[in-house]
Write a protein that holds these residues in place. Structure first.
Motif, PDB file in Angstrom:
ATOM      1  N   ASN A 149      42.689  16.827-113.329  1.00 29.83           N
ATOM      2  CA  ASN A 149      43.838  16.077-112.804  1.00 29.83           C
ATOM      3  C   ASN A 149      43.345  14.810-112.123  1.00 29.83           C
ATOM      4  O   ASN A 149      42.145  14.646-111.874  1.00 29.83           O
ATOM      5  N   ILE A 151      44.473  12.789-108.671  1.00 28.01           N
ATOM      6  CA  ILE A 151      45.289  12.716-107.460  1.00 28.01           C
ATOM      7  C   ILE A 151      45.395  11.254-107.056  1.00 28.01           C
ATOM      8  O   ILE A 151      44.415  10.514-107.100  1.00 28.01           O
ATOM      9  N   ASN A 223      50.206  15.980-107.287  1.00 30.88           N
ATOM     10  CA  ASN A 223      49.036  15.108-107.351  1.00 30.88           C
ATOM     11  C   ASN A 223      49.316  13.720-106.789  1.00 30.88           C
ATOM     12  O   ASN A 223      48.545  12.785-107.010  1.00 30.88           O
TER      13      ASN A 223
END
Length: 326
Positions: A149, A151, A223
């Motif tokens: 992911n 953020i 996120n």
């Protein structure tokens, strides 16, 4: 030639920025590990267990490539990296110069693969950057690990711009060695938000709680993080490091991706935020920092953390949204 430690700046009475006093420097120097200390302690043919005993819970004041020689492979459960961004920035007398994208890519390739080797098989890594270098970070990281992911967190501190949008966001890339086997504790990083339009069923709160302090709901983290305050002069965690990360920011990473007793490694320690947060949250740590003054500030913060384990914005086991009573 090593420069003398600068004299403390004169500050306003309410300014809580942490600085070094000349009287405490000899003690702090005795607690950090320099290149010479490491060579002396490690000796020839030291095994992994011996090296871990030497570096656990210590600040290594040396060049990243020198320090990495003493970090065993598969040493850390969690690695947090806040490298120089592709900007011209003065780090207490050492200037990192902006360069072309291809040159910055080569810079990342010179050390990131070495750092990734220090991650345990089920470990996680977080890599910080801004919009200018984030593409380079992603390219470099994907060569070594599996990216899970990205953020993005709101960094309100900074100058405005007359002919452009104010730069108020930074990224943190989240990657792991094994996407089928890594630790992530979402319960530890939920956010307590104020409920402005409380909804009830049969007269009882629906997914929120009433308290004397107000109405709140625990929410799952996304996120995008808009609950972070960048350290400034009225906060006791603040130092003169130009790119210091907030303790609350790193506390989210540490709590989500490590357990108590795990090892947190930071190859660009700066003034020590990752190590301080690790200590406050009962993890082990090791950090490498080239600049002596920043290393000493990190050590001072670590010693202060022995008595004060509070993290602004985190209490009662939850993260509170910004501008609440916590």
């Amino acid at each position: 030639m090593k420069k003398d430690m600068p004299q403390p700046k004169k500050r306003a009475p309410r300014n809580r920025t942490l600085s070094l006093d000349s009287s405490e420097i000899p003690h702090l120097k005795g607690q950090i590990l320099t290149k010479e200390n490491l060579e002396l302690k490690a000796g020839e043919g030291s095994g992994k267990i011996q090296l871990e005993k030497i570096i656990n819970d210590r600040v290594l004041n040396c060049d990243i490539f020198e320090g990495l020689k003493y970090i065993p492979d598969e040493y850390a459960d969690l690695i947090i990296i806040d490298p120089p961004y592709n900007l011209t920035k003065n780090f207490n007398g050492t200037t990192f110069n902006a360069r072309s994208d291809s040159a910055y890519d080569k810079y990342l390739e010179s050390w990131l693969p070495l750092v990734c080797r220090k991650l345990k098989p089920a470990g996680s890594l977080y890599l910080c950057g801004d919009w200018k270098c984030t593409a380079s970070l992603q390219r470099a990281l994907e060569k070594e690990l599996t990216v899970i992911n990205r953020i993005t967190w709101q960094r309100e501190k900074g100058r405005g711009a007359k002919s452009n949008w104010k730069n108020a966001m930074e990224d943190i890339w989240f990657a792991v060695k094994n996407p089928d086997d890594y630790y992530f504790n979402v319960e530890a990083v939920k956010i307590k938000r104020r409920v402005l339009a409380p909804y009830k069923v049969d007269g009882k709160p629906k997914d929120w709680e009433e308290s004397e302090e107000g109405n709140f709901r625990l929410t799952y983290p996304s996120n995008f993080w808009d609950d972070i305050s960048v350290p400034f002069w009225s906060m006791s965690e603040n130092t003169d490091h130009p790119t210091q990360k907030p303790e609350k920011l790193y506390a989210k990473l540490v709590l989500a991706s490590s357990r108590e007793g795990d090892v947190i490694f930071d190859p660009f320690l700066g003034s020590g935020t990752s190590a301080v947060v690790a200590k406050k949250l009962s993890r082990h740590f090791c950090g490498i920092e080239l600049n002596e003054e920043y290393s000493l500030l990190a050590q001072k913060r670590l010693e202060l953390a022995e008595k004060d384990k509070s993290i602004q914005g985190f209490s009662d086991g939850v993260f509170w949204e910004r501008n609440t009573n916590k």
